[in-house]
Design an enzyme around this catalytic site. Structure first.
Site, PDB file in Angstrom:
ATOM      1  N   GLY A 135       0.778  -1.230   0.000  1.00  0.00           N
ATOM      2  CA  GLY A 135       0.000   0.000   0.000  1.00  0.00           C
ATOM      3  C   GLY A 135       0.806   1.275   0.000  1.00  0.00           C
ATOM      4  O   GLY A 135       1.825   1.408  -0.682  1.00  0.00           O
ATOM      5  N   SER A 136       0.344   2.228   0.784  1.00  0.00           N
ATOM      6  CA  SER A 136       0.838   3.615   0.724  1.00  0.00           C
ATOM      7  C   SER A 136       2.283   3.780   1.172  1.00  0.00           C
ATOM      8  O   SER A 136       2.834   4.877   1.036  1.00  0.00           O
ATOM      9  CB  SER A 136      -0.066   4.520   1.573  1.00  0.00           C
ATOM     10  OG  SER A 136      -1.375   4.531   1.049  1.00  0.00           O
ATOM     11  N   THR A 137       2.903   2.732   1.698  1.00  0.00           N
ATOM     12  CA  THR A 137       4.329   2.840   2.019  1.00  0.00           C
ATOM     13  C   THR A 137       5.153   3.116   0.763  1.00  0.00           C
ATOM     14  O   THR A 137       6.280   3.606   0.851  1.00  0.00           O
ATOM     15  CB  THR A 137       4.834   1.554   2.693  1.00  0.00           C
ATOM     16  OG1 THR A 137       4.590   0.435   1.825  1.00  0.00           O
ATOM     17  CG2 THR A 137       4.137   1.325   4.019  1.00  0.00           C
ATOM     18  N   PHE A 138       4.598   2.819  -0.428  1.00  0.00           N
ATOM     19  CA  PHE A 138       5.298   3.054  -1.697  1.00  0.00           C
ATOM     20  C   PHE A 138       5.303   4.527  -2.098  1.00  0.00           C
ATOM     21  O   PHE A 138       6.083   4.928  -2.968  1.00  0.00           O
ATOM     22  CB  PHE A 138       4.638   2.236  -2.810  1.00  0.00           C
ATOM     23  CG  PHE A 138       5.307   0.916  -3.080  1.00  0.00           C
ATOM     24  CD1 PHE A 138       5.880   0.651  -4.313  1.00  0.00           C
ATOM     25  CD2 PHE A 138       5.354  -0.066  -2.112  1.00  0.00           C
ATOM     26  CE1 PHE A 138       6.497  -0.567  -4.566  1.00  0.00           C
ATOM     27  CE2 PHE A 138       5.960  -1.279  -2.351  1.00  0.00           C
ATOM     28  CZ  PHE A 138       6.538  -1.540  -3.580  1.00  0.00           C
TER      29      PHE A 138
END
Length: 595
Positions: free
Chosen positions: A313-316
């Site tokens: 998810g948004s860790t990218f």
């Protein structure tokens, strides 16, 4: 040559006759002298022989005395009968942590075998063994004893108590063979790193030990190599930190009702893995059997931190922002169109909240805007995005020194078009392991040079290829710090340790197609201290769920973030980091809503 004395010398005889003396007296006198001479010669010979004999006795007693002294000074050892055949390497080197504390060692024990033809009462022996070893069946043992076989194994290793119980049976056909068994004194602690071992080739007097997983399998040849002189294998992990991480992770997994959890703690400069945990775990002293049916990821043997491939998810999003900064496409204050929803090829991209029509690049990261990140990815383009992620090591296995790392090959989009470029920018459509994420964050935030994760202790930083400039690395760290102070990871604030990080809450794929509505992978990737990074910590919870403020919460800000904060609070002092005075706030006024 001895000069003999004449018994009747002519001169003396003539002289005696002239004087009127008896010549026989002269003969008797000379005979007496001859006898005395012979007696002295024999006495001298006897004395010489006695002296030689005394010297020989003294030398013999001296030799025996020296041998007895040597034996008295040596260690006692039972005599062993020499056996023919090929020798078996049974000695295996220890495994220790970075401080030299034992993680795996050998324990001297015995194996139990039987010569059925030497049993006095096979039925009594079978019943006695079944009583000592409850998993054995007396009838089955008796049939084996009476099968005509002259040799059979009963147990590869037994405890001293069991050995005494077998002794008490009094059966001469029950025999013991010396063994070294592998012992993991810390039980389940660091079990996925250790992996476990088993007996290989076995003989009566020895058995080789083979690694079956983890570092035991990866370094099997080195651990068995007698040329190393028993030198222990030193790993990068810290046993105290590993214990703290596993304890907090297990508590968080229970509190958040997650079905699994993983954590990776890495040194951002050396690439050393200080702690690696996967739950549920197992005890390598009694390693369970692999699952033969169902999903292998449900087994406690499955290493979620290394083998688990998930959409994180948004860790990218920080990768997308950092690449755009590096390419000179934006700066931290560049305004991005965040008007939604964003439609592409029949696919709709939405944000968790409405963040307004325009946000700066920094705000896109702080608010965790999918639309804003996708817009930035459009500027970058597919080819440049793939090249950048490849530079971060997200296209290949991590290369960590564990046999399981080879199976952790990221899952990439089959067709990397414009839509994939946009979804990958915020962590959907690409699956990697938590270890991949930890290595990528380390490479991005340590000043911008690539580091490969390692389980071996290193004393110097790695000299990898440059991923981003030092300036972009510092800008990325500032953004991640703002996420904690003013964004979706407010619960990550740990007093004195300046934590920065990014949350990620990705819906889990449904094997039947699409995604689940109520199952997520919640991840928090963090760095501390953010201004002078030393360590990266990635925490992932599988299907967490907790009721807070009357609502069911599943996102990372409510689940993974508090767990990571507690790990940092516990581990940082153990790592030698002293708390610092930290200036709080960056002017944002956001609630602790999470994504």
């Amino acid at each position: 040559m001895t000069r003999r004395i004449a018994l009747r010398p002519l001169a003396r005889i003539l002289d005696a006759r002239q004087k009127g003396e008896n010549p026989d007296v002269i003969e008797r006198e000379n005979l007496r002298l001859r006898h005395e001479q012979e007696r002295d010669r024999l006495r001298n010979r006897a004395e010489s022989r006695l002296l030689m004999l005394a010297v020989c006795f003294f030398a013999a007693f001296l030799t025996v005395g020296l041998k007895m002294s040597s034996l008295a000074a040596s260690e006692p050892e039972e005599p062993r009968t020499a056996t023919s055949g090929s020798s078996i390497i049974s000695t295996r080197a220890d495994i220790v942590d970075r401080e030299g504390r034992v993680l795996a060692t050998n324990l001297v024990t015995n194996a139990l075998y039987v010569h059925p033809h030497e049993l006095i009462d096979p039925e009594r022996a079978a019943a006695g063994l079944a009583a000592i070893f409850p998993d054995l069946d007396a009838d089955t043992l008796l049939r084996r004893f009476e099968s005509g076989s002259r040799f059979m194994w009963i147990r590869g290793s037994i405890s001293p108590e069991q050995q005494q119980d077998v002794h008490d049976l009094g059966e001469p056909g029950l025999l013991f063979g010396p063994r070294e068994m592998r012992l993991y004194p810390n039980g389940a602690l660091a079990s996925h790193i250790m992996g476990g071992s088993r007996f290989g080739e076995q003989a009566v007097n020895a058995a080789e030990i083979l690694g079956v997983a983890g570092v035991e399998a990866e370094f099997d040849d080195e651990l068995r190599d007698a040329a190393n002189g028993g030198e222990p294998l030193q790993l990068s992990i810290d046993l105290s930190v590993q214990a703290a991480v596993e304890e907090v992770l297990a508590g968080g997994m229970t509190l958040m009702s997650a079905v699994g959890a993983a954590a990776v703690l890495m040194d951002v400069h050396t690439g050393e893995v200080i702690s690696l945990a996967s739950l549920p775990d197992f005890d390598p002293n009694a390693r369970p059997r692999p699952l033969l049916e169902g999903d292998h990821s449900d087994s406690p043997l499955f290493n979620r931190a290394v083998q688990g491939l998930y959409e994180l998810g948004s860790t990218f999003k920080i990768f997308t922002a950092a690449q755009a900064l590096e390419e000179g496409l934006v700066n931290p204050d560049t305004m991005i169109d965040t008007t939604g929803p964003l439609r592409m090829a029949g696919f709709t991209i939405n944000d968790f909240h409405d963040y307004g029509p325009r946000n700066s690049v920094t705000d896109v990261i702080v608010h965790s805007s999918n639309i804003g990140t996708a817009r930035i990815a459009q500027m970058i383009g597919s080819e440049r995005q793939q090249h950048f992620l490849r530079q971060l090591g997200l296209f290949e296995p991590t290369g960590l020194e564990m046999v399981e790392s080879n199976s952790g090959r990221p899952l990439l989009p089959q067709r990397w078009g414009d839509l994939s470029t946009m979804t990958v920018s915020y962590g959907h459509g690409i699956s990697i392991s938590p270890l991949h994420l930890a290595a990528a964050y380390s490479s991005l935030l340590n000043g911008g040079t690539y580091v490969q994760p390692t389980l071996l202790r290193r004393d110097a930083p790695q000299d990898g290829h440059r991923v981003v400039s030092e300036e972009v690395s510092a800008q990325a760290r500032a953004m991640l710090r703002a996420v904690v102070t003013d964004g979706t990871a407010s619960y990550a604030e740990v007093e004195g340790y300046e934590v920065g990080g990014k949350t990620g809450s990705a819906d889990k794929p449904n094997p039947q197609g699409g995604y689940y509505d109520d199952r997520v992978m919640a991840t928090f990737a963090s760095v501390f201290p953010a201004s002078d990074p030393r360590y990266v910590l990635v925490v992932t919870l599988d299907e967490p769920s907790i009721v807070m403020l009357g609502e069911t919460r599943r996102t990372a800000g409510w689940t993974a973030v508090p767990v990571a904060a507690e790990i940092i609070r516990r581990a940082a002092p153990l790592l030698g980091l002293r708390p610092q005075d930290i200036e709080q706030g960056h002017g944002y006024q956001l609630s602790s809503a999470s994504q």
